[in-house]
Design an enzyme around this catalytic site. Sequence first.
Site, PDB file in Angstrom:
ATOM      1  N   GLU A 193       0.851  -1.183   0.000  1.00 32.67           N
ATOM      2  CA  GLU A 193       0.000   0.000   0.000  1.00 32.67           C
ATOM      3  C   GLU A 193       0.895   1.244   0.000  1.00 32.67           C
ATOM      4  O   GLU A 193       1.999   1.232   0.555  1.00 32.67           O
ATOM      5  CB  GLU A 193      -0.845  -0.023   1.277  1.00 32.67           C
ATOM      6  CG  GLU A 193      -1.685   1.200   1.558  1.00 32.67           C
ATOM      7  CD  GLU A 193      -2.280   1.180   2.957  1.00 32.67           C
ATOM      8  OE1 GLU A 193      -3.318   1.827   3.146  1.00 32.67           O
ATOM      9  OE2 GLU A 193      -1.713   0.536   3.876  1.00 32.67           O
ATOM     10  N   LYS A 223      -9.555   1.932  -1.420  1.00 29.45           N
ATOM     11  CA  LYS A 223      -9.696   1.364  -0.073  1.00 29.45           C
ATOM     12  C   LYS A 223     -11.034   1.761   0.560  1.00 29.45           C
ATOM     13  O   LYS A 223     -11.384   2.939   0.613  1.00 29.45           O
ATOM     14  CB  LYS A 223      -8.536   1.844   0.793  1.00 29.45           C
ATOM     15  CG  LYS A 223      -8.450   1.220   2.175  1.00 29.45           C
ATOM     16  CD  LYS A 223      -7.218   1.767   2.883  1.00 29.45           C
ATOM     17  CE  LYS A 223      -7.007   1.147   4.256  1.00 29.45           C
ATOM     18  NZ  LYS A 223      -5.810   1.736   4.916  1.00 29.45           N
ATOM     19  N   CYS A 232      -4.690  -3.252   3.477  1.00 28.73           N
ATOM     20  CA  CYS A 232      -4.284  -2.993   4.857  1.00 28.73           C
ATOM     21  C   CYS A 232      -5.436  -3.190   5.855  1.00 28.73           C
ATOM     22  O   CYS A 232      -5.853  -4.305   6.102  1.00 28.73           O
ATOM     23  CB  CYS A 232      -3.677  -1.590   4.935  1.00 28.73           C
ATOM     24  SG  CYS A 232      -2.599  -1.316   6.373  1.00 28.73           S
TER      25      CYS A 232
END
Length: 267
Positions: A42, A110, A146
Amino acid sequence: MRVALCQIVVGDDPKENLRTALEAISEASATPGGVDLAVFPEATVVRFGNDLADAAEPLDGPFVTALREAAREHGTAIIAGVFEPAPEGRVYNTVVGIDSTGTLAGSYRKIHLFDAFGDRESDDVAAGGEPVVLDLAGTRIGLITCYDVRFPELARALVDQGAEVLVVPAAWAQGVFKEEHWTTLVRARAIENTTWVVAVDKAPDRTRPPRGAPGGVGRSQLIDPMGTVVADLGPFPAVRVADLDPAVTSQVRTFLPALAHRRPDLF
């Protein structure tokens, strides 16, 4: 399928970070037989704690364009985290998938933002709203970024959409018990979905960013559908090439048909 886990150092200079990423692609591709897919963390473009809006680029900007050129040159697909401009001065925390011809196969913004442990990612980042599965490197890949990995319903939704491999780029925040959380969660997503997981964190920060806490715990892993850790990169920068055998998934699901035993009539 040969996968390169590229656990690189990500610093404050996007140009230096791009050089590091391109060197990792070259190193992985120089492995005898080459690689089918190179996976990066990321926020490969710049580490958190910097002005993310200043580093953000559209997906046809210089950073992604350079990755596309590298993919075409080396004949390998690439997955990496970048930042896109978003409304109101914020950014999208985006993962791009590039195929081996250099074509942008797709991107994922995300969904779950890291407003936890005293951090507030949402101050700088706008949330995405759609799970994404890409056709890449000859397989169906579901993308998880993440903090997303703490939400098992996302991984299950990706598998329900046909994902055969889950890829988790991360810049996992350092802190008490955080490394244990990372290694436990990525294995759990593999076990409960009987699927391969490619989890790539950035190498740990050795200096503090301009603001905020250091990030990255390392421990990038390739995990098979039984939860076996095939590769663990430890705490230092590394590029590791490992084999991912898609046939293992069907073998495991034959004697562990947990997905078929679900009760959608109840849940």
